[in-house]
Scaffold this motif. Structure first.
Motif, PDB file in Angstrom:
ATOM      1  N   ASP A  59     -10.437  38.253  60.199  1.00 35.84           N
ATOM      2  CA  ASP A  59     -11.015  38.048  61.527  1.00 35.84           C
ATOM      3  C   ASP A  59      -9.957  38.211  62.609  1.00 35.84           C
ATOM      4  N   ASP A  60      -8.758  37.742  62.324  1.00 30.66           N
ATOM      5  CA  ASP A  60      -7.630  37.892  63.250  1.00 30.66           C
ATOM      6  C   ASP A  60      -6.410  38.336  62.475  1.00 30.66           C
ATOM      7  N   ARG A  61      -5.614  39.189  63.108  1.00 32.80           N
ATOM      8  CA  ARG A  61      -4.373  39.670  62.508  1.00 32.80           C
ATOM      9  C   ARG A  61      -3.308  39.626  63.600  1.00 32.80           C
ATOM     10  N   VAL A  62      -2.203  38.892  63.325  1.00 29.94           N
ATOM     11  CA  VAL A  62      -1.123  38.753  64.298  1.00 29.94           C
ATOM     12  C   VAL A  62       0.153  39.300  63.674  1.00 29.94           C
ATOM     13  N   ARG A  63       0.779  40.242  64.367  1.00 32.28           N
ATOM     14  CA  ARG A  63       2.057  40.797  63.905  1.00 32.28           C
ATOM     15  C   ARG A  63       3.191  40.005  64.547  1.00 32.28           C
ATOM     16  N   LEU A  64       4.106  39.550  63.698  1.00 31.61           N
ATOM     17  CA  LEU A  64       5.245  38.750  64.155  1.00 31.61           C
ATOM     18  C   LEU A  64       6.518  39.585  64.108  1.00 31.61           C
ATOM     19  N   ALA A  65       7.591  38.998  64.575  1.00 29.90           N
ATOM     20  CA  ALA A  65       8.896  39.661  64.533  1.00 29.90           C
ATOM     21  C   ALA A  65       9.290  39.929  63.080  1.00 29.90           C
ATOM     22  N   ALA A  66      10.103  40.932  62.893  1.00 33.46           N
ATOM     23  CA  ALA A  66      10.648  41.313  61.579  1.00 33.46           C
ATOM     24  C   ALA A  66       9.558  41.798  60.625  1.00 33.46           C
ATOM     25  N   PHE A 106       2.245  36.643  55.670  1.00 35.40           N
ATOM     26  CA  PHE A 106       2.741  37.664  54.751  1.00 35.40           C
ATOM     27  C   PHE A 106       4.131  38.131  55.150  1.00 35.40           C
ATOM     28  N   SER A 107       4.932  38.470  54.141  1.00 36.59           N
ATOM     29  CA  SER A 107       6.243  39.076  54.377  1.00 36.59           C
ATOM     30  C   SER A 107       6.040  40.551  54.728  1.00 36.59           C
ATOM     31  N   THR A 108       7.127  41.223  55.032  1.00 31.77           N
ATOM     32  CA  THR A 108       7.036  42.651  55.366  1.00 31.77           C
ATOM     33  C   THR A 108       6.536  43.469  54.176  1.00 31.77           C
ATOM     34  N   GLY A 109       6.803  43.019  52.964  1.00 33.57           N
ATOM     35  CA  GLY A 109       6.352  43.726  51.760  1.00 33.57           C
ATOM     36  C   GLY A 109       4.944  43.364  51.329  1.00 33.57           C
ATOM     37  N   GLY A 110       4.269  42.474  52.056  1.00 37.17           N
ATOM     38  CA  GLY A 110       2.897  42.119  51.724  1.00 37.17           C
ATOM     39  C   GLY A 110       2.754  40.947  50.781  1.00 37.17           C
ATOM     40  N   GLN A 111       3.848  40.206  50.521  1.00 35.95           N
ATOM     41  CA  GLN A 111       3.747  39.025  49.665  1.00 35.95           C
ATOM     42  C   GLN A 111       3.421  37.796  50.514  1.00 35.95           C
ATOM     43  N   ALA A 112       2.642  36.886  49.949  1.00 38.44           N
ATOM     44  CA  ALA A 112       2.237  35.680  50.674  1.00 38.44           C
ATOM     45  C   ALA A 112       3.399  34.692  50.690  1.00 38.44           C
ATOM     46  N   LEU A 113       3.842  34.323  51.880  1.00 38.47           N
ATOM     47  CA  LEU A 113       4.919  33.342  52.024  1.00 38.47           C
ATOM     48  C   LEU A 113       4.359  31.925  52.142  1.00 38.47           C
ATOM     49  N   GLN A 114       3.292  31.777  52.909  1.00 37.10           N
ATOM     50  CA  GLN A 114       2.626  30.481  53.083  1.00 37.10           C
ATOM     51  C   GLN A 114       1.148  30.735  53.330  1.00 37.10           C
ATOM     52  N   TRP A 115       0.317  29.749  52.998  1.00 41.00           N
ATOM     53  CA  TRP A 115      -1.102  29.835  53.307  1.00 41.00           C
ATOM     54  C   TRP A 115      -1.680  28.440  53.409  1.00 41.00           C
TER      55      TRP A 115
END
Length: 142
Positions: A59-66, A106-115
């Protein structure tokens, strides 16, 4: 021809089914399902790809630094209670309301860091008996 006395009840139950707003597939997921999906080690696909395959676009996608991303999925499910199909339904109408929200970093590689998966269920009384009684004041008369 003999009519069944239950026919109106069955018809009303079919018309008054539940309504889901947002991601309906999220309603079927629980914390254990999400955990297994996001933590599974799979060289052929990332956690981001697996989550998108299960729930579709967020529903929402936010791009962060790095290059990190936050995805948000939301779903609200409303289901009427039995008293809505009786003769006194305007007085005692009620519904159950279930809200789910999944937020994944998600990390830059697409792995889940937290949820975080929030799951809130409550009954909402919407009948006339359940509304607050308001007594008119002098200001209302003018």
């Amino acid at each position: 021809m003999m009519r069944s006395p239950f026919l109106p009840f069955v018809f009303a139950a079919l018309l008054g089914g539940c309504a889901t707003i947002g991601n309906a597939r999220l309603q079927d997921a629980d914390n254990q399902d999400i955990r297994q999906l996001l933590l599974r080690q799979d060289a052929s696909s990332s956690a981001r790809d697996r989550l998108q395959a299960l729930l579709g676009q967020p529903d929402d996608r936010v791009r962060l630094a790095a290059g990190r991303e936050v995805w948000v999925y939301r779903s609200d499910k409303y289901q009427p209670k039995w008293q809505n199909f009786t003769n006194v339904s305007p007085l005692f109408r009620s519904q159950s309301h279930q809200t789910k929200e999944l937020v994944v970093l998600f990390s830059t590689g697409g792995q889940a860091l937290q949820w975080r998966l929030l799951d809130d269920s409550r009954d909402e009384d919407t009948g006339l008996v359940n509304r607050a009684l308001r007594i008119p004041t002098e200001a209302d008369k003018s």
